[in-house]
Enzyme design. Structure first.
Site, PDB file in Angstrom:
ATOM      1  CE  LYS A 178       6.945  -0.756  -3.333  1.00 26.06           C
ATOM      2  NZ  LYS A 178       6.660  -0.893  -1.904  1.00 26.06           N
ATOM      3  CE  LYS A 232       5.624  -4.144  -4.496  1.00 25.63           C
ATOM      4  NZ  LYS A 232       5.599  -3.821  -3.116  1.00 25.63           N
TER       5      LYS A 232
HETATM    6  C1  PBG Z   1       4.521  -0.858   0.611  1.00 25.42           C
HETATM    7  C2  PBG Z   1       4.233  -2.067  -0.200  1.00 25.42           C
HETATM    8  C3  PBG Z   1       3.381  -2.061  -1.317  1.00 25.42           C
HETATM    9  C4  PBG Z   1       3.344  -3.370  -1.793  1.00 25.42           C
HETATM   10  C5  PBG Z   1       4.152  -4.163  -0.978  1.00 25.42           C
HETATM   11  N1  PBG Z   1       4.721  -3.333   0.013  1.00 25.42           N
HETATM   12  C6  PBG Z   1       2.557  -0.978  -1.885  1.00 25.42           C
HETATM   13  C7  PBG Z   1       3.112   0.357  -2.103  1.00 25.42           C
HETATM   14  O1  PBG Z   1       4.319   0.540  -2.284  1.00 25.42           O
HETATM   15  O2  PBG Z   1       2.298   1.276  -2.092  1.00 25.42           O
HETATM   16  C8  PBG Z   1       2.534  -3.769  -2.994  1.00 25.42           C
HETATM   17  C9  PBG Z   1       2.270  -5.214  -3.196  1.00 25.42           C
HETATM   18  C10 PBG Z   1       1.144  -5.492  -4.117  1.00 25.42           C
HETATM   19  O3  PBG Z   1       0.588  -4.611  -4.800  1.00 25.42           O
HETATM   20  O4  PBG Z   1       0.774  -6.689  -4.177  1.00 25.42           O
HETATM   21  N2  PBG Z   1       5.512  -0.930   1.532  1.00 25.42           N
END
Ligand code: PBG
Length: 307
Positions: A178, A232
């Site tokens: 991520k 991601k």
């Molecule tokens: C945080 C989380 C995020 C997303 C899913 N879980 C955002 C972040 O890491 O700040 C993002 C998903 C999206 O942008 O659609 N636990």
């Protein structure tokens, strides 16, 4: 007849935002996406089932007054997330429910974990809380717990706790690679953490410059017991998906995140591209790169088009 790749509704996971109250609550940054109360969430679960979408991913918009430094609302057995899981499982038992394990919808500072006095996210302290959060979600009926926090060692710790507590069939989908991305903005609006977030998430999320590190992260999560891994955001990281799939041959999922959804919607709104074509083309690209499935806010539209 020569197509090498197929895309069906069975490849889709639909992320949904849950909120208190019963009114549909549209998210300005994500045109066409709303937060739903429990009744609305159950209606979306029925819709997904009827469209052949096998799984929902749930995210809570926790009321501001319940957000604290330590995010303790994440461990309340009666929190929004647990109530939503139960409501869906009661009404639509044959839909899969995937739940996000991380503290950002519950903390007053918007970070995914516990922070020290300098605002630095503490790995081991956070991991211990995530274990309890994952157990609570499993207890409520979650089929797949999905740690999105990027702490080290949490997959193994969660797997151990699930086994020890009889949740042997609950899967773990690890947000393994991520990235600290600019594409999460609309999501942070949706769960109400954008205005709260202090600093950035670069001490725990990955540097977009790195690919080999992604392979190391994935290797660790698989060794610790992940059933599937996620990359991601999605489209800017297709190379990572391909490399992970080639190297490990495990189920790989992509999260086509909020900023990617917003980009397609913005392009369609100004006539730069046809919405339906863009949606199906990008989803097919994930499949071609090696994904078993994709988390996408376009899931119901795509399923209708594919149906
Ligand atoms: C945080 C989380 C995020 C997303 C899913 N879980 C955002 C972040 O890491 O700040 C993002 C998903 C999206 O942008 O659609 N636990």
């Amino acid at each position: 007849m020569h197509a090498e790749t197929v895309l069906t509704p069975a490849n889709l996971i639909w992320p949904l935002f849950v909120t208190e109250g019963e009114e549909e609550d549209p998210i300005a940054a994500l045109p066409g996406v709303s937060r739903w109360g429990l009744k609305g969430i159950v209606a979306r679960a029925r819709e997904a089932r009827d469209l052949g979408i096998p799984c929902l991913a749930l995210f809570p918009n926790t009321p501001r007054e319940l957000r604290t430094e330590d995010g303790r609302e994440a461990l309340n057995p009666d929190n929004l997330m647990c109530r939503a899981i139960k409501a869906i499982k009661d009404a639509v038992p044959d839909i899969g429910v995937l739940t996000d394990v991380a503290l950002d919808p519950y903390t007053a500072h918007g970070h995914d974990g516990i922070v020290d006095a300098q605002g630095y996210v503490l790995n081991d302290e956070t991991s211990a809380v995530l274990v309890d959060q994952a157990l609570l979600q499993a207890e409520a009926g979650s089929d797949i717990v999905a740690p999105s926090d990027m702490m080290d060692g949490r997959v193994g710790a969660i797997r151990g706790a699930l086994e020890a507590n009889g949740h042997v069939n609950v899967q773990i989908m690890a947000y393994a690679a991520k990235y600290a991305s600019g594409f999460y903005g609309p999501f942070r609006d949706a769960v109400g953490s954008r205005g709260l977030l202090k600093g950035d998430k670069k001490t725990y999320q990955m540097d977009p410059a790195n690919a080999e590190e992604a392979l190391r992260e994935v290797a660790l999560d698989i060794a610790e017991g992940a059933d599937s891994v996620m990359v991601k955001p999605g489209l800017p990281y297709l190379d990572i998906i391909l490399r992970v799939k080639s190297e490990f041959q495990v189920p790989v999922f992509a999260y086509q995140v909020s900023g990617e959804y917003a980009m397609i919607e913005a392009a369609a709104a100004v006539g730069a591209g046809d919405r339906e074509t863009l949606v199906l083309e990008t989803l097919m690209a994930f499949r071609r790169a090696g994904c078993s499935g994709v988390l996408t806010y376009h899931a119901p539209l795509a399923a209708k088009l594919l149906g």
